[in-house]
Scaffold this motif. Structure first.
Motif, PDB file in Angstrom:
ATOM      1  N   LEU A   9       0.827  -1.213   0.000  1.00 15.48           N
ATOM      2  CA  LEU A   9       0.000   0.000   0.000  1.00 15.48           C
ATOM      3  C   LEU A   9       0.861   1.263   0.000  1.00 15.48           C
ATOM      4  N   GLU A  38       2.111   1.961  -3.542  1.00 16.95           N
ATOM      5  CA  GLU A  38       1.103   2.232  -4.571  1.00 16.95           C
ATOM      6  C   GLU A  38       0.299   3.492  -4.232  1.00 16.95           C
ATOM      7  N   SER A  93      -1.584   5.307  -6.075  1.00 20.58           N
ATOM      8  CA  SER A  93      -2.948   5.312  -6.618  1.00 20.58           C
ATOM      9  C   SER A  93      -3.900   4.565  -5.682  1.00 20.58           C
ATOM     10  N   LEU A  94      -3.420   3.554  -5.008  1.00 24.58           N
ATOM     11  CA  LEU A  94      -4.236   2.839  -4.032  1.00 24.58           C
ATOM     12  C   LEU A  94      -4.456   3.679  -2.777  1.00 24.58           C
ATOM     13  N   GLN A 144      -7.442   5.817  -2.369  1.00 25.65           N
ATOM     14  CA  GLN A 144      -8.706   5.142  -2.023  1.00 25.65           C
ATOM     15  C   GLN A 144      -8.741   4.661  -0.568  1.00 25.65           C
ATOM     16  N   ASP A 183      -7.910  -8.982  -3.729  1.00 27.62           N
ATOM     17  CA  ASP A 183      -9.044  -8.087  -3.937  1.00 27.62           C
ATOM     18  C   ASP A 183      -8.587  -6.637  -4.121  1.00 27.62           C
ATOM     19  N   ILE A 184      -7.599  -6.234  -3.356  1.00 29.01           N
ATOM     20  CA  ILE A 184      -7.083  -4.869  -3.459  1.00 29.01           C
ATOM     21  C   ILE A 184      -6.476  -4.619  -4.837  1.00 29.01           C
ATOM     22  N   ARG A 185      -5.708  -5.587  -5.336  1.00 29.95           N
ATOM     23  CA  ARG A 185      -5.094  -5.422  -6.659  1.00 29.95           C
ATOM     24  C   ARG A 185      -6.125  -5.418  -7.778  1.00 29.95           C
ATOM     25  N   ASN A 242      -9.341  -4.462  -7.519  1.00 36.84           N
ATOM     26  CA  ASN A 242     -10.320  -3.379  -7.350  1.00 36.84           C
ATOM     27  C   ASN A 242      -9.654  -2.103  -6.855  1.00 36.84           C
ATOM     28  N   LYS A 243      -8.706  -1.623  -7.610  1.00 36.50           N
ATOM     29  CA  LYS A 243      -7.908  -0.467  -7.198  1.00 36.50           C
ATOM     30  C   LYS A 243      -8.707   0.821  -7.101  1.00 36.50           C
ATOM     31  N   ASP A 244      -9.841   0.896  -7.762  1.00 35.93           N
ATOM     32  CA  ASP A 244     -10.625   2.127  -7.772  1.00 35.93           C
ATOM     33  C   ASP A 244     -11.723   2.152  -6.722  1.00 35.93           C
ATOM     34  N   GLU A 245     -11.838   1.100  -5.918  1.00 31.75           N
ATOM     35  CA  GLU A 245     -12.857   1.053  -4.872  1.00 31.75           C
ATOM     36  C   GLU A 245     -12.275   1.563  -3.552  1.00 31.75           C
TER      37      GLU A 245
END
Length: 192
Positions: free
Chosen positions: A32, A35, A37-38, A41, A85-87, A89-92
């Motif tokens: 995390l 990243e 971009s993550l 979120q 799941d994190i990888r 659904n990066k935009d959630e």
């Protein structure tokens, strides 16, 4: 809104000061941090179990489980499923709760904490609080009802509406001589 730099600093602070209960959690937190971009979120909150997608990570000494991943009412303790799941659904939005000794007193953690919008409205209320609120609301309604009746009676006098004046006067008399709560429950408001 909490900046990416503040989130990174918090995770770095957490990893340097606390030893996580489940080693795989380290890899997830380092991922995390890398990243950005993550991290846009990510939201740090309390009571992550109410969020639609959240992670609980506990340090040694905390009284919560080592790791939990919540997604739409499903719960797992497997870090690799959360990582996957994190990888995907990066935009959630992802809600994270860090649990460690002294969490409520930690300024470093509180700098990134946000309100959890998914906590039920009455989550922090105990039965005594609910009874106090009910009593206060009943008292407020009672005072408001009496005030309204008196204003309506004055209006009827000003307008010469003797029929409505008589009805409202009887309601006020009944209200003042009877149990106010039962009167409030059974008397309809005769608004014009």
């Amino acid at each position: 809104m909490v900046s990416i730099q503040a989130k990174k600093a918090c995770l770095h602070w957490f990893l340097n000061r606390h030893q996580v209960k489940q080693r795989d959690s380290l890899y997830l937190l380092h991922f995390l941090m890398r990243e950005e971009s993550l991290l846009t979120q990510v939201h740090f909150v309390y009571d992550v179990q109410y969020a639609p997608r959240g992670i609980l990570i506990s340090a040694e000494g905390a009284n919560k489980p080592a790791f939990k991943f919540y997604k739409n009412h499903l719960v797992t303790t497997e870090v690799d499923k959360a990582f996957h799941d994190i990888r995907l659904n990066k935009d959630e939005p992802l809600y994270i709760e860090l649990s460690f000794l002294g969490v409520k007193r930690s300024l470093d953690y509180h700098r990134v904490l946000e309100d959890n919008p998914f906590i039920p409205d009455d989550y922090y209320l105990n039965e005594s609080d609910k009874q106090t609120i009910d009593a206060l609301l009943n008292q407020t309604l009672s005072v408001g009802y009496e005030t309204w009746l008196r204003k309506e009676i004055d209006r009827c006098l000003d307008e010469g509406d003797l029929d409505q004046f008589q009805v409202l006067s009887e309601q006020l008399t009944h209200y003042l001589t009877e149990d106010k709560h039962s009167v409030l429950d059974s008397t309809p408001l005769n608004k014009k």
